[in-house]
Design a protein around this motif. Structure first.
Motif, PDB file in Angstrom:
ATOM      1  N   ILE A  82      -9.473 -37.471  11.363  1.00 37.39           N
ATOM      2  CA  ILE A  82      -8.710 -38.710  11.519  1.00 37.39           C
ATOM      3  C   ILE A  82      -9.568 -39.902  11.104  1.00 37.39           C
ATOM      4  CG2 ILE A  82      -7.551 -40.230  13.176  1.00 37.39           C
ATOM      5  CD1 ILE A  82      -6.822 -37.585  14.706  1.00 37.39           C
ATOM      6  N   GLN A  83     -10.822 -39.917  11.557  1.00 36.93           N
ATOM      7  CA  GLN A  83     -11.724 -41.025  11.227  1.00 36.93           C
ATOM      8  C   GLN A  83     -11.938 -41.105   9.715  1.00 36.93           C
ATOM      9  OE1 GLN A  83     -12.704 -42.956  14.096  1.00 36.93           O
ATOM     10  NE2 GLN A  83     -12.838 -44.319  12.348  1.00 36.93           N
ATOM     11  N   LYS A  84     -12.075 -39.958   9.078  1.00 32.40           N
ATOM     12  CA  LYS A  84     -12.261 -39.909   7.617  1.00 32.40           C
ATOM     13  C   LYS A  84     -11.031 -40.497   6.922  1.00 32.40           C
ATOM     14  CE  LYS A  84     -13.700 -36.452   4.161  1.00 32.40           C
ATOM     15  NZ  LYS A  84     -12.895 -36.616   2.998  1.00 32.40           N
ATOM     16  N   CYS A  85      -9.848 -40.138   7.377  1.00 34.79           N
ATOM     17  CA  CYS A  85      -8.609 -40.669   6.808  1.00 34.79           C
ATOM     18  C   CYS A  85      -8.554 -42.187   6.983  1.00 34.79           C
ATOM     19  CB  CYS A  85      -7.407 -40.006   7.476  1.00 34.79           C
ATOM     20  SG  CYS A  85      -5.826 -40.532   6.783  1.00 34.79           S
ATOM     21  N   ILE A  86      -8.912 -42.675   8.165  1.00 36.01           N
ATOM     22  CA  ILE A  86      -8.913 -44.117   8.436  1.00 36.01           C
ATOM     23  C   ILE A  86      -9.884 -44.837   7.505  1.00 36.01           C
ATOM     24  CG2 ILE A  86      -9.584 -45.872  10.150  1.00 36.01           C
ATOM     25  CD1 ILE A  86      -8.486 -43.833  12.297  1.00 36.01           C
ATOM     26  N   ASN A  87     -11.059 -44.243   7.316  1.00 35.57           N
ATOM     27  CA  ASN A  87     -12.098 -44.884   6.498  1.00 35.57           C
ATOM     28  C   ASN A  87     -11.790 -44.853   5.005  1.00 35.57           C
ATOM     29  OD1 ASN A  87     -13.542 -45.454   8.816  1.00 35.57           O
ATOM     30  ND2 ASN A  87     -14.834 -43.641   8.653  1.00 35.57           N
ATOM     31  N   GLU A  88     -11.021 -43.867   4.556  1.00 35.72           N
ATOM     32  CA  GLU A  88     -10.792 -43.689   3.117  1.00 35.72           C
ATOM     33  C   GLU A  88      -9.473 -44.264   2.616  1.00 35.72           C
ATOM     34  OE1 GLU A  88     -11.260 -39.501   2.410  1.00 35.72           O
ATOM     35  OE2 GLU A  88     -13.437 -39.593   2.669  1.00 35.72           O
ATOM     36  N   ASN A  89      -8.630 -44.771   3.510  1.00 33.42           N
ATOM     37  CA  ASN A  89      -7.318 -45.276   3.102  1.00 33.42           C
ATOM     38  C   ASN A  89      -7.111 -46.698   3.599  1.00 33.42           C
ATOM     39  OD1 ASN A  89      -5.874 -42.828   1.856  1.00 33.42           O
ATOM     40  ND2 ASN A  89      -6.803 -42.008   3.720  1.00 33.42           N
ATOM     41  N   ILE A  90      -6.335 -47.452   2.824  1.00 37.03           N
ATOM     42  CA  ILE A  90      -6.108 -48.856   3.163  1.00 37.03           C
ATOM     43  C   ILE A  90      -5.228 -49.022   4.402  1.00 37.03           C
ATOM     44  CG2 ILE A  90      -4.129 -49.139   1.598  1.00 37.03           C
ATOM     45  CD1 ILE A  90      -5.365 -51.919   0.910  1.00 37.03           C
ATOM     46  N   ALA A  91      -4.295 -48.078   4.622  1.00 34.52           N
ATOM     47  CA  ALA A  91      -3.358 -48.190   5.737  1.00 34.52           C
ATOM     48  C   ALA A  91      -3.099 -46.811   6.332  1.00 34.52           C
ATOM     49  CB  ALA A  91      -2.054 -48.818   5.264  1.00 34.52           C
TER      50      ALA A  91
ATOM     51  N   ILE B  50      -0.165 -41.020   7.218  1.00 37.66           N
ATOM     52  CA  ILE B  50       0.230 -40.810   8.605  1.00 37.66           C
ATOM     53  C   ILE B  50      -0.464 -39.581   9.157  1.00 37.66           C
ATOM     54  CG2 ILE B  50       2.164 -40.324  10.143  1.00 37.66           C
ATOM     55  CD1 ILE B  50       3.852 -42.047   8.181  1.00 37.66           C
ATOM     56  N   GLN B  51      -1.064 -39.765  10.313  1.00 36.47           N
ATOM     57  CA  GLN B  51      -1.723 -38.679  11.034  1.00 36.47           C
ATOM     58  C   GLN B  51      -0.953 -38.473  12.332  1.00 36.47           C
ATOM     59  OE1 GLN B  51      -4.967 -37.120  10.187  1.00 36.47           O
ATOM     60  NE2 GLN B  51      -4.326 -37.946   8.216  1.00 36.47           N
ATOM     61  N   SER B  52      -0.496 -37.257  12.566  1.00 35.36           N
ATOM     62  CA  SER B  52       0.197 -36.946  13.816  1.00 35.36           C
ATOM     63  C   SER B  52      -0.736 -36.149  14.707  1.00 35.36           C
ATOM     64  CB  SER B  52       1.454 -36.128  13.548  1.00 35.36           C
ATOM     65  OG  SER B  52       2.385 -36.904  12.838  1.00 35.36           O
ATOM     66  N   VAL B  53      -0.848 -36.580  15.951  1.00 29.08           N
ATOM     67  CA  VAL B  53      -1.731 -35.906  16.894  1.00 29.08           C
ATOM     68  C   VAL B  53      -0.908 -35.382  18.063  1.00 29.08           C
ATOM     69  CG1 VAL B  53      -3.692 -36.164  18.463  1.00 29.08           C
ATOM     70  CG2 VAL B  53      -3.676 -37.396  16.283  1.00 29.08           C
TER      71      VAL B  53
ATOM     72  N   GLN C   4      -6.024 -30.979  13.775  1.00 26.92           N
ATOM     73  CA  GLN C   4      -6.598 -32.320  13.741  1.00 26.92           C
ATOM     74  C   GLN C   4      -7.912 -32.358  14.513  1.00 26.92           C
ATOM     75  OE1 GLN C   4      -5.844 -34.517  11.859  1.00 26.92           O
ATOM     76  NE2 GLN C   4      -3.754 -35.233  11.950  1.00 26.92           N
ATOM     77  N   THR C   5      -8.845 -33.130  13.982  1.00 26.43           N
ATOM     78  CA  THR C   5     -10.089 -33.397  14.704  1.00 26.43           C
ATOM     79  C   THR C   5     -10.353 -34.896  14.651  1.00 26.43           C
ATOM     80  OG1 THR C   5     -11.522 -33.217  12.763  1.00 26.43           O
ATOM     81  CG2 THR C   5     -11.081 -31.168  13.985  1.00 26.43           C
TER      82      THR C   5
END
Length: 106
Positions: A7-16, A49-52, A2-3
């Motif tokens: 994570i930011q890309k996932c947040i920006n490209e997905n509704i939830a 879901i992103q796990s860190v 994870q970077t």
């Protein structure tokens, strides 16, 4: 691995998006995570879901203002909507997400 950028890309490209912060030494993290992921999966089909693991990359947690574990961040429409740390129940998290999620996806 994870970077912050991933994570930011996932947040920006997905509704939830839910970002779950934990560490190998955190027993509460390991008890809560499977229950929470199962409940999210059962209730919200659009969630990513992103796990860190904070022990693997120590820059991510402070970037998101996370200083205790477990911490759950929920982003709806690229904006932080919910932040829960340490003492949380699965039902409580689901309840707080449900209405805004349903409004966004209906």
């Amino acid at each position: 691995m994870q970077t912050i950028q991933n994570i930011q890309k996932c947040i920006n490209e997905n509704i939830a998006v839910m970002v779950y912060f934990s560490a190998p030494t955190c027993n509460v993290c390991h008890a809560l995570k499977p229950k929470l992921l199962e409940a999210i999966d059962a209730n919200f089909k659009e969630f990513k879901i992103q796990s860190v693991d904070i022990s693997l990359n120590e820059e991510i947690a402070p970037h998101f203002g996370v200083f205790s574990i477990p911490t759950v961040l929920v982003f709806l429409d690229s904006k932080e909507f919910l932040r829960k740390s340490r003492h949380m129940s699965v039902d409580e998290v689901i309840r707080e997400i449900k209405r805004p999620y349903e409004i966004m996806t209906s």
